[in-house]
Structures are given as C-alpha cells and as structure tokens.
Design an enzyme around this catalytic site. Sequence first.
Site, mmCIF file in Angstrom:
data_model
loop_
_atom_site.group_PDB
_atom_site.id
_atom_site.type_symbol
_atom_site.label_atom_id
_atom_site.label_comp_id
_atom_site.label_asym_id
_atom_site.label_seq_id
_atom_site.Cartn_x
_atom_site.Cartn_y
_atom_site.Cartn_z
ATOM 1 N N LYS A 202 -10.691 9.893 19.434
ATOM 2 C CA LYS A 202 -9.386 9.507 19.971
ATOM 3 C C LYS A 202 -9.478 8.418 21.028
ATOM 4 O O LYS A 202 -8.554 7.634 21.199
ATOM 5 C CB LYS A 202 -8.647 10.733 20.534
ATOM 6 C CG LYS A 202 -8.121 11.653 19.453
ATOM 7 C CD LYS A 202 -7.016 12.548 19.976
ATOM 8 C CE LYS A 202 -6.357 13.305 18.833
ATOM 9 N NZ LYS A 202 -5.414 14.331 19.282
ATOM 10 N N LYS B 132 -9.193 12.629 7.617
ATOM 11 C CA LYS B 132 -8.396 13.854 7.490
ATOM 12 C C LYS B 132 -6.897 13.529 7.529
ATOM 13 O O LYS B 132 -6.494 12.535 8.153
ATOM 14 C CB LYS B 132 -8.792 14.882 8.551
ATOM 15 C CG LYS B 132 -8.303 14.599 9.917
ATOM 16 C CD LYS B 132 -8.517 15.773 10.879
ATOM 17 C CE LYS B 132 -7.906 15.360 12.207
ATOM 18 N NZ LYS B 132 -8.039 16.244 13.303
ATOM 19 N N LYS C 272 -1.231 13.706 11.768
ATOM 20 C CA LYS C 272 0.093 13.199 12.154
ATOM 21 C C LYS C 272 -0.021 11.871 12.880
ATOM 22 O O LYS C 272 0.958 11.161 13.018
ATOM 23 C CB LYS C 272 0.890 14.219 12.956
ATOM 24 C CG LYS C 272 0.130 15.065 13.921
ATOM 25 C CD LYS C 272 0.941 16.298 14.354
ATOM 26 C CE LYS C 272 -0.006 17.350 14.897
ATOM 27 N NZ LYS C 272 0.537 18.660 14.997
#
Length: 338
Positions: free
Chosen positions: A114, A200, A203
């Site tokens: 991230k 993966k 969202k």
Amino acid sequence: MRVVSGIQPTGNLHLGNYLGAIRNWVRMQDDMQDGGQCLFFLADLHAISMPHDPAQLRAGTLEMVAALVACGIDYDRSILFNQTQVPAHAELQWLLNGTARMGWLNRMTQFKDKSGKNREGASVALFSYPVLQAADVLLYQATHVPVGDDQKQHLELARDIAQKFNNDFCAEDAPLFTLPEPYIPPQAARIMSLRDGSAKMSKSDVSEMSRIDLVDDADTILKKIKKAKTDPEPLPSEEAGLDGRPEALNLVTIYSAITGQSVEKILSEFGGEGFGKFKPALAEVLVETLAPINARFLELKDDRESLDAILARGAAKARELASPTLSATYDALGLVRG
Ligand code: TYM
C-alpha cells in the site's frame, strides 16, 4: 468459541470479500453453539490510514452495515458494530504498541504494497495498522478469526504480540490474551481480479470491471463476466491443466466456491468447452446467489435510522465485552486508572 472479524467500510462489498470472509462469518454465526459469540465490526478506524473522503467514509459505514445484514449477518445473534463507537480498540492499540516490535511491522507485506514507492509519505497509521488489528481481536479474547488469505500475516502478528505480552507481563499460568486462530476458506481464500489473474480482487482497483460488487444487478454481472480476461484455450478436463492459466483458474474457482461443486466436477462438465459456454453459466450461478442479497441491500440501505440503531446496539454490547480485558491490560502494565 469466540469469533471476531472486521471489514473496512471503504467501497462496496465485493465477491472476494464475500467468498473469502463474509460467507464464513454467516456460516459460523449460524453454526454457533450455546455459550459462543460472534462479533463482526466495520474497521472504520483502519480506513483513515489511507487518504479518504470523510463524507464517503460516513456513507460507506452505513452502507456496509446494510450489505452485511443483506448477506445474512443477524444483529440479534451476532454483535455488529463499528470500531469508532468502542474506544477500547484504539486504547488497546496504544497499550500494545509497547509490545509490538518495529522489525515485525517492517515485514508486513500489506504496508509494502500500500505504501509502494512512497514509504516516507505513507501515514503512521498505515504502518501501525496491524497493531490495531491485533487489538481488535485480542480485546475480545477471539478464538477464531474468519478472513481471506491476505490477512493471514496480520493475524500471525496478533499471535506474536499476544504471546510476547503474556510472556512479559503475565504469570505463566495466567496469560491475559488468547492466541487467535485464523480461519481461511480452503476454496476461496484468494479471489483474483477479473482483469488480471495475478492481482487479488480489491475495492481499491480503479477498474470496476475488475470485480463483482455485491450491489451489481444481473446485467452488470453478466457484462463483467463476459468481459473478464481469459486465454484463447478451451477449459481443460483435468485440474492440472489450469496451471499457468491464472484467469481460467480464477473463474473456475469462483464457480466452485459459489456452487460448492469441486473443480474436478466442473471440469468434467465444461472441459473441452470454450469460455463462450462457461462464462454465461458462471454469470447465471452468480446472479442466482447475489440477486437476493442485492434486493435486501436495496431495501435496507436508505433506512438511516435503523442502521444507526443497529450500530449503537452492537457497540453497547461490544463495549461491555471489551471492558474486562482492557482493564486487565492497564493493570498488567502497571498503569493506574483510579
Ligand atoms: P478488508 O476490508 O480488505 O477485507 C475484508 C475481508 O475480505 C477478505 N478479502 C478477500 N478474500 C478473498 N479474496 C479476495 N480478493 C479478498 N479481498 C478481501 C479479507 O481477507 C478480509 O477477511 N485489515 C482487514 C480488516 C480488519 C480485520 C480486523 C479483519 C481490521 N481488523 C480484525 C479480521 C480481524 C481488511 O482490511 O480487510
């Protein structure tokens, strides 16, 4: 048995969340024996670790409550709440920050993913996020934590923190924290993007075509499945034939997870067929499963008063359950609460 799990209320609930986690939440709730308890929460405190829009977080929190109830979470039997209304989560995180080690957090792959190339610009919250996640489960003495595969590392960290705290601050025969077990679905641990079988389903993917959202209607599901990336080969008749074909494997995995049929059985039916036949069949089973969830979600999502009331009730119960462990943690550390 004490089951605890959470989900970030950012964006819509998608098929990966559903098959990887939420469906197991509902199953564990429905199978719970007397004396056991399930707690499911919206990890809204986690959501501020990335840049976010406050109005969207507020709306997303209520929508996520509606989505979870639509999936089958029963707020009479399970405790459904958001972290913000149970300050013990943030308090315990601080207390556990004294036990968590920098080296442990440095190894967390989600932080690396991230923060990307901009580690120096990442928030401190993104780095210490797994300590809050440890607090989320240790606070309630969770025994089982149903999650997708991507959360396994965070739960191993929670176990390490619990173990070190017990060793450092508790008598050997009176450990404070229970070591939580991750419960990862064998079939659907990792649902991949419809546009890239090596990433993966998430969202945070900018492409809506990469995922099926649980609020998608039948036409949208059909369109997304038809456009899902595949290869030109027909489906194999044996499971080994899916090796090196991540997109084909993902679609077959989704079919298997939704219908409960084994991959072997699916390939005995569709082996030798092209995706022109398999994709409509997949879309059909998806619509069949998701349509009732979608309908219930639409009924609930604008009833602000009921959604607020569900959260308030859940938070009151969670605060009560959290209180003894939080007090014992302050005590163990020698902090005087008065
Ligand atoms: P979150 O909000 O990203 O995802 C919620 C749950 O969905 C699972 N999941 C998937 N499973 C299979 N395939 C996928 N593509 C996929 N994408 C998501 C996740 O594994 C998760 O179980 N940090 C957590 C939330 C959290 C939490 C906790 C979970 C906070 N505190 C304590 C368990 C216990 C997260 O961001 O999940």
